[in-house]
Write an enzyme that holds these catalytic residues in place. Structure first.
Site, short mmCIF file in Angstrom:
data_model
loop_
_atom_site.label_atom_id
_atom_site.label_comp_id
_atom_site.label_asym_id
_atom_site.label_seq_id
_atom_site.Cartn_x
_atom_site.Cartn_y
_atom_site.Cartn_z
N CYS A 83 0.75 -0.87 0.18
CA CYS A 83 -0.10 0.29 0.27
C CYS A 83 0.58 1.24 0.08
CB CYS A 83 -1.07 -0.20 0.90
SG CYS A 83 -1.95 -1.64 1.72
N1 SAJ Z 1 7.27 2.12 8.47
C1 SAJ Z 1 7.82 3.29 9.26
N2 SAJ Z 1 7.75 3.94 10.44
C2 SAJ Z 1 6.70 4.34 10.71
C3 SAJ Z 1 5.16 2.98 9.87
C4 SAJ Z 1 5.62 2.77 9.41
O1 SAJ Z 1 8.89 2.99 8.33
O2 SAJ Z 1 5.85 5.06 11.45
C5 SAJ Z 1 7.33 1.37 7.71
C6 SAJ Z 1 7.15 0.07 7.59
O3 SAJ Z 1 7.63 -0.77 8.81
C7 SAJ Z 1 6.36 -0.77 6.47
C8 SAJ Z 1 5.28 0.71 6.03
O4 SAJ Z 1 6.23 1.59 6.68
O5 SAJ Z 1 7.45 -0.90 5.98
C9 SAJ Z 1 3.88 0.57 6.04
O6 SAJ Z 1 3.95 -0.38 7.09
P1 SAJ Z 1 2.28 0.61 7.77
O7 SAJ Z 1 2.29 0.25 9.22
O8 SAJ Z 1 2.13 1.90 7.01
O9 SAJ Z 1 1.45 -0.89 7.45
P2 SAJ Z 1 0.99 -1.26 6.02
O10 SAJ Z 1 1.16 -1.00 4.68
O11 SAJ Z 1 0.20 -2.46 6.19
O12 SAJ Z 1 -0.48 -0.26 5.88
C10 SAJ Z 1 -1.86 -0.58 6.22
C11 SAJ Z 1 -2.51 0.94 5.71
N3 SAJ Z 1 -3.97 0.02 5.73
C12 SAJ Z 1 -4.58 0.15 4.64
O13 SAJ Z 1 -4.33 0.50 3.47
C13 SAJ Z 1 -5.90 -0.19 4.52
C14 SAJ Z 1 -1.61 2.01 6.61
O14 SAJ Z 1 -3.98 2.94 6.18
C15 SAJ Z 1 -2.08 1.19 7.81
O15 SAJ Z 1 -2.75 2.98 8.21
C16 SAJ Z 1 -1.57 0.72 8.16
O16 SAJ Z 1 -1.47 -0.13 7.67
C17 SAJ Z 1 -1.56 0.39 9.85
O17 SAJ Z 1 -2.07 1.45 10.27
O18 SAJ Z 1 -1.21 -0.77 9.78
#
Ligand code: SAJ
Length: 420
Positions: free
Chosen positions: A258
């Site tokens: 995403c």
């Molecule tokens: N990450 C960081 N720092 C952060 C947060 C994430 O480096 O502060 C990295 C993670 O390690 C990963 C990437 O970013 O590699 C994405 O992480 P994510 O926490 O955004 O997880 P996702 O990819 O599963 O995003 C999903 C999304 N959900 C949908 O699209 C429905 C996002 O909108 C959500 O906010 C997120 O999950 C969530 O909060 O779990």
């Protein structure tokens, strides 16, 4: 109303089960016969969906099929198929348009179709509507077309399909009303917006907001490192501000299907409108450069110990794109491994959620996850914590490894632990 959900992945399957648990007759459609077979036999292929939940809903009437002709019996069609990027980092709508093309011969007046896949503003109006009109359907009159973005957060016990507010936009007012009636059967709060474009843009803002803020803390991490400041302490202190600050943590880069992808859907469409989204694109450049930073910090730490990367034995801890998941799509660990190998290091990886290195479009290394024991750790010149799975024993790692590069601020402090 008979509900059909197309695409039974981490978005479609929970949605299909939620409709079935709300008492609707539900048919799940997927092109993967193994998924169809598993579900019809009460098995689950998603770690956060217990088989008992699948078994109970199959007994309650949910069934899966690969036969799109069964769509003729549906009142509502919900499309939850992937919207990846092409090789040229452009939107790839082939799963969406392929599903709609397959559906066309089986559509009938009175049905509603909702697209949930993340996509650029205008997709529902400019791509789906013309396709449907080739069947002589009049949108808003005898057929209802809407867009409602998915917000599934796999494994999140607090926010479930029912408790996450659902944004919904209709091609016409009548479409929106149908959408509200449809989704209010399965979510507590439906958030109506004035058009499908608005709903499409809402989802992109949500995820691009994350991408650019992660880019911000990643850039701040690099600045803090050069200034001898601990960025994690800074972020924790800033997070004490009770309003107007959302905490993001720096890391080794952006992974998943995403957050690294969605900005490209917006910037591609913006360019079609002649608009330059350099702020969003710059944040993407910062995030994509994080693996380079991790490799550079590893090289510096090994040099400190008189060891070049070339010939060093390096253990990568975590291949998945974030902790406690098994998905390694766009994972920064893959890029880090590729760079270390290119520099002549001998690289292993250990990830309890990813037993074998996945087949990738750009790289494929024939690697299996190695099991960690205190003895084997001493054989490595360095270990890099890329994904901070809860399963790792951080005390043992710190005690038994010569040198550790920590990209997640998760290891105990020590002379042998360097931040990256
Ligand atoms: N990450 C960081 N720092 C952060 C947060 C994430 O480096 O502060 C990295 C993670 O390690 C990963 C990437 O970013 O590699 C994405 O992480 P994510 O926490 O955004 O997880 P996702 O990819 O599963 O995003 C999903 C999304 N959900 C949908 O699209 C429905 C996002 O909108 C959500 O906010 C997120 O999950 C969530 O909060 O779990």
């Amino acid at each position: 109303a008979h509900i059909g959900v197309f695409g039974l992945g981490y978005v479609g399957l929970p949605l299909a089960l939620a409709f079935a648990e709300a008492g609707y007759p539900v048919t799940g459609f997927d092109i993967d016969p193994e998924k169809v077979d598993a579900l019809n036999h009460g098995r689950s292929y998603l770690s956060h969906i217990p088989p008992t939940r699948v078994r109970d809903t199959t007994q309650a009437g949910f069934r899966a099929t690969a036969d799109v002709a069964e769509a003729i019996n549906l009142d509502a069609i919900i499309i939850c198929v992937p919207t990846p990027l092409s090789r040229h980092r452009e939107p790839d709508l082939s799963f969406v348009t392929g599903t709609v093309q397959d559906l066309l011969p089986h559509l009938k007046p009175g049905q509603a179709l909702s697209l949930e896949s993340t996509t650029y503003p205008g997709t529902t109006e400019e791509v789906l509507q013309p396709l449907l009109e080739t069947r002589g359907l009049t949108i808003g009159d005898d057929f209802f077309l809407l867009y409602s973005p998915e917000r599934e957060d796999p494994g999140n016990a607090q926010f479930t399909t029912r408790t996450i507010p659902k944004v919904c936009g209709g091609t016409t007012t009548a479409c929106l009303e149908v959408g509200q009636a449809l989704y209010s059967g399965v979510v507590d709060t439906v958030v109506p917006v004035s058009s499908t474009k608005t709903a499409e843009m809402t989802k992109l803002l949500e995820n691009i907001y994350r991408a650019v803020n992660i880019g911000l803390v990643n850039e701040m991490k690099i600045v803090a490192d050069k200034m001898g400041i601990n960025i994690h302490e800074v972020i924790d202190a800033a997070a004490t501000k009770p309003f107007g600050f959302t905490k993001f943590t720096p890391g080794p880069g952006l992974g998943g299907h995403c957050i690294p992808i969605d900005p490209y859907y917006l910037t591609w469409k913006a360019r079609e409108h002649g608009i330059n989204t350099h702020f969003i694109e710059l944040s993407g450049e910062v995030n994509r450069a994080m693996p380079d930073w991790v490799v550079q910090k590893t090289a510096d730490a090994l040099n400190e110990r008189g060891k070049p990367i070339k010939g060093s034995k390096i253990l990568i801890l975590g291949l998945a794109y974030k902790k406690n998941v098994s998905d390694s799509r766009e994972s920064p660990a893959v890029e880090i491994i590729a760079q270390l190998k290119a520099k002549g290091a001998m690289v292993d990886y250990s990830d309890p959620h990813v037993p074998t290195f996945p087949k990738k479009r750009d790289y494929h290394f024939d690697m299996q996850s190695v099991d960690i024991t205190p003895e084997m750790l001493s054989h490595y010149d360095c270990a890099i914590l890329v994904t901070d799975h809860d399963e790792f024993d951080y005390e043992t790692l710190q005690a038994q490894t010569k040198l550790l590069i920590d990209t997640r601020n998760r290891l105990p402090k020590g002379q042998n632990v360097s931040q990256a």
